[in-house]
Every structure is written in C-alpha cells, then in structure tokens.
Motif scaffolding. Sequence first.
Motif, short mmCIF file in Angstrom:
data_model
loop_
_atom_site.label_atom_id
_atom_site.label_comp_id
_atom_site.label_asym_id
_atom_site.label_seq_id
_atom_site.Cartn_x
_atom_site.Cartn_y
_atom_site.Cartn_z
N LEU A 271 -3.60 -8.71 -5.05
CA LEU A 271 -3.04 -8.77 -6.76
C LEU A 271 -0.98 -9.19 -7.01
CD1 LEU A 271 -5.73 -6.69 -8.27
CD2 LEU A 271 -5.79 -9.50 -7.58
N ALA A 272 -0.90 -10.23 -6.93
CA ALA A 272 -0.02 -10.55 -7.67
C ALA A 272 0.79 -10.38 -9.38
CB ALA A 272 0.88 -11.46 -7.44
N PHE A 273 1.27 -9.39 -9.86
CA PHE A 273 1.32 -9.18 -10.94
C PHE A 273 2.23 -10.66 -11.19
CE2 PHE A 273 0.57 -5.04 -9.33
CZ PHE A 273 -1.01 -5.18 -9.96
N GLY A 274 2.55 -11.21 -12.59
CA GLY A 274 2.81 -12.24 -12.63
C GLY A 274 3.74 -11.80 -14.12
N HIS A 275 2.58 -10.62 -14.86
CA HIS A 275 3.55 -10.26 -15.64
C HIS A 275 3.35 -8.55 -15.77
CE1 HIS A 275 3.55 -8.15 -20.29
NE2 HIS A 275 4.74 -9.52 -20.15
N CYS A 276 4.39 -7.48 -16.33
CA CYS A 276 4.07 -6.20 -16.25
C CYS A 276 4.10 -5.90 -17.96
CB CYS A 276 4.82 -5.83 -15.27
SG CYS A 276 4.63 -4.01 -14.98
N LEU B 183 8.72 -1.89 -8.18
CA LEU B 183 10.33 -2.86 -8.52
C LEU B 183 11.23 -2.34 -7.23
CD1 LEU B 183 10.82 -2.00 -12.41
CD2 LEU B 183 10.03 -4.57 -11.50
N VAL B 184 10.64 -1.07 -6.76
CA VAL B 184 11.87 -0.82 -5.80
C VAL B 184 11.51 -1.06 -4.27
CG1 VAL B 184 12.18 0.96 -7.02
CG2 VAL B 184 10.96 1.87 -5.82
N ASP B 185 10.08 -1.68 -3.83
CA ASP B 185 9.73 -2.03 -3.32
C ASP B 185 10.16 -4.01 -2.34
OD1 ASP B 185 7.79 -0.55 -1.57
OD2 ASP B 185 6.66 -0.46 -3.22
N ARG B 186 10.70 -4.24 -1.35
CA ARG B 186 10.95 -5.75 -1.05
C ARG B 186 9.52 -6.42 -1.99
NH1 ARG B 186 12.39 -7.87 5.17
NH2 ARG B 186 13.21 -9.43 4.11
N ASP B 187 8.61 -6.34 -1.70
CA ASP B 187 8.01 -7.18 -2.34
C ASP B 187 7.50 -6.82 -2.95
OD1 ASP B 187 7.53 -9.78 -0.41
OD2 ASP B 187 7.07 -8.50 0.57
N PRO B 188 7.99 -6.53 -4.34
CA PRO B 188 7.47 -6.06 -5.61
C PRO B 188 6.28 -6.12 -6.60
CG PRO B 188 9.22 -6.78 -6.46
CD PRO B 188 9.60 -7.77 -5.45
N CYS B 189 5.59 -5.21 -7.99
CA CYS B 189 4.88 -5.59 -8.58
C CYS B 189 3.42 -6.81 -7.88
CB CYS B 189 5.49 -6.88 -9.91
SG CYS B 189 6.43 -5.79 -10.05
N GLN B 190 3.08 -5.84 -7.01
CA GLN B 190 1.85 -6.13 -6.17
C GLN B 190 0.99 -5.42 -5.82
OE1 GLN B 190 2.54 -9.96 -3.78
NE2 GLN B 190 4.36 -8.51 -2.63
N VAL B 191 -0.11 -5.02 -5.64
CA VAL B 191 -0.73 -4.41 -4.50
C VAL B 191 -2.21 -5.44 -3.88
CG1 VAL B 191 -2.81 -4.78 -6.57
CG2 VAL B 191 -2.89 -2.33 -5.09
N ASP B 192 -2.38 -4.95 -2.80
CA ASP B 192 -3.20 -4.67 -1.27
C ASP B 192 -4.57 -4.00 -1.82
OD1 ASP B 192 -1.30 -7.24 -0.64
OD2 ASP B 192 -0.06 -5.24 0.64
N VAL B 193 -5.38 -5.17 -2.50
CA VAL B 193 -6.64 -4.01 -2.07
C VAL B 193 -7.51 -4.57 -0.70
CG1 VAL B 193 -8.47 -4.28 -2.91
CG2 VAL B 193 -6.49 -4.71 -4.47
N LEU B 194 -7.61 -3.15 -0.03
CA LEU B 194 -7.80 -3.62 1.34
C LEU B 194 -9.63 -3.69 1.45
CD1 LEU B 194 -4.96 -1.05 3.37
CD2 LEU B 194 -5.41 -3.72 2.41
N VAL B 195 -10.20 -4.79 1.56
CA VAL B 195 -11.59 -4.39 1.72
C VAL B 195 -12.05 -4.71 2.93
CG1 VAL B 195 -11.99 -3.98 -0.75
CG2 VAL B 195 -12.09 -6.30 0.11
N GLY B 196 -11.20 -5.24 3.60
CA GLY B 196 -11.82 -6.18 4.80
C GLY B 196 -11.78 -7.92 4.59
N ALA B 197 -12.70 -8.95 5.07
CA ALA B 197 -12.45 -9.45 4.76
C ALA B 197 -13.95 -10.35 4.01
CB ALA B 197 -13.40 -11.02 5.98
N LEU B 198 -12.70 -11.24 2.80
CA LEU B 198 -13.52 -11.38 1.46
C LEU B 198 -13.00 -12.86 1.13
CD1 LEU B 198 -12.29 -8.93 -0.61
CD2 LEU B 198 -14.58 -8.68 0.23
N SER B 199 -14.68 -13.79 1.29
CA SER B 199 -13.78 -15.15 1.57
C SER B 199 -14.01 -15.28 0.18
CB SER B 199 -15.06 -16.02 1.82
OG SER B 199 -16.41 -15.96 1.32
N SER B 200 -14.88 -14.91 -0.81
CA SER B 200 -14.97 -15.30 -2.76
C SER B 200 -14.10 -14.75 -3.15
CB SER B 200 -16.33 -14.96 -2.78
OG SER B 200 -16.76 -14.25 -2.86
N ALA B 201 -13.87 -13.62 -2.91
CA ALA B 201 -13.01 -12.57 -3.97
C ALA B 201 -11.98 -12.54 -4.47
CB ALA B 201 -13.21 -10.70 -3.28
N ALA B 202 -11.28 -13.98 -3.69
CA ALA B 202 -9.21 -14.10 -4.39
C ALA B 202 -9.94 -15.50 -5.35
CB ALA B 202 -9.31 -14.38 -2.58
N GLU B 203 -11.24 -16.01 -4.89
CA GLU B 203 -11.02 -16.99 -6.34
C GLU B 203 -11.01 -16.65 -7.44
OE1 GLU B 203 -14.07 -19.84 -2.91
OE2 GLU B 203 -14.12 -18.58 -5.02
#
Length: 138
Positions: free
Chosen positions: A72-77, A116-136
């Motif tokens: 989930l990339a945050f387009g606005h904070c 903000l201090v990470d290389r690819d800031p303002c996002q979170v990886d939700v680790l659940v395994g293979a999800l085909s429909s959750a990203a839509e």
Amino acid sequence: PAVFPLATRMLLRLAASAGLGAGEAVEAGRDQGLADGTPVADPAAGVEAVQRRLADLGFDPTPVPTDEGVTLAFGHCPFRDLAETDPALVCGLHQGLVEGLVEGTGTGARCRFRTLVDRDPCQVDVLVGALSSAAEPS
C-alpha cells in the motif's frame, strides 16, 4: 478544526520533552489500530479493510500486488508536515496504527512499514502470501 494542528504540535513537543520515542509512538498507534481494526474471514478482505480505513483517514493508499501480498503506497500523508519535523514520533504513530489495523483483521498478516527515512518511503507491505484479488481497488 483549526486547533488540531496546534494541539498536535504541542503534544509532539510534550512527548519529546518527556523523552518518548518511536517505540512508545508505535505502541500508542498500535493500540489505536487494534481498536479500529476490522476482523475479517480472509487475507484479501483484510487488506481491503486496512486500505479502506487508511483511505478514510486521508492517506490515499494505492495497492500494488507483490509476491508476498500487497504494497500500500500512500499517495498523501495527512501527517506530512509533522512527520518532517519529528519522523520518529509521527511516523511511529502511523506505523503502529497500520500494524494494529493489520493485526486487527485477525488474518495473521504481518506488515513491513517504511517511513520518511527509508529508501522507498511512505508505504507498507502487507505480507499475506499470494493474493490475487486483494490488490484491486474497491
């Protein structure tokens, strides 16, 4: 309300002067996330519930499927100005909130949060395994 930014800046100053750091901020955020979390039946619904709550809060999350789950990339904070002033506390609150929301789904998902201090800031990886429909988007 106009007083919220003022109150928030004062609370951050108070937290810093009390010696509170990222760890305490993450804990406070996690408590709130757990209180706001939505128990669901499966990981895909969990990602959707977290995404919906973060959208309601103004983070404009955009889901991107990954091999491990969804980013989930945050387009606005809504915390951006405060986060730039004190990323440890403010990003810690946001991190804890997201972790609590993910845990509150009851799916066993985990997350990897980037501030903000990470290389690819303002996002979170939700680790659940293979999800085909959750990203839509819903």
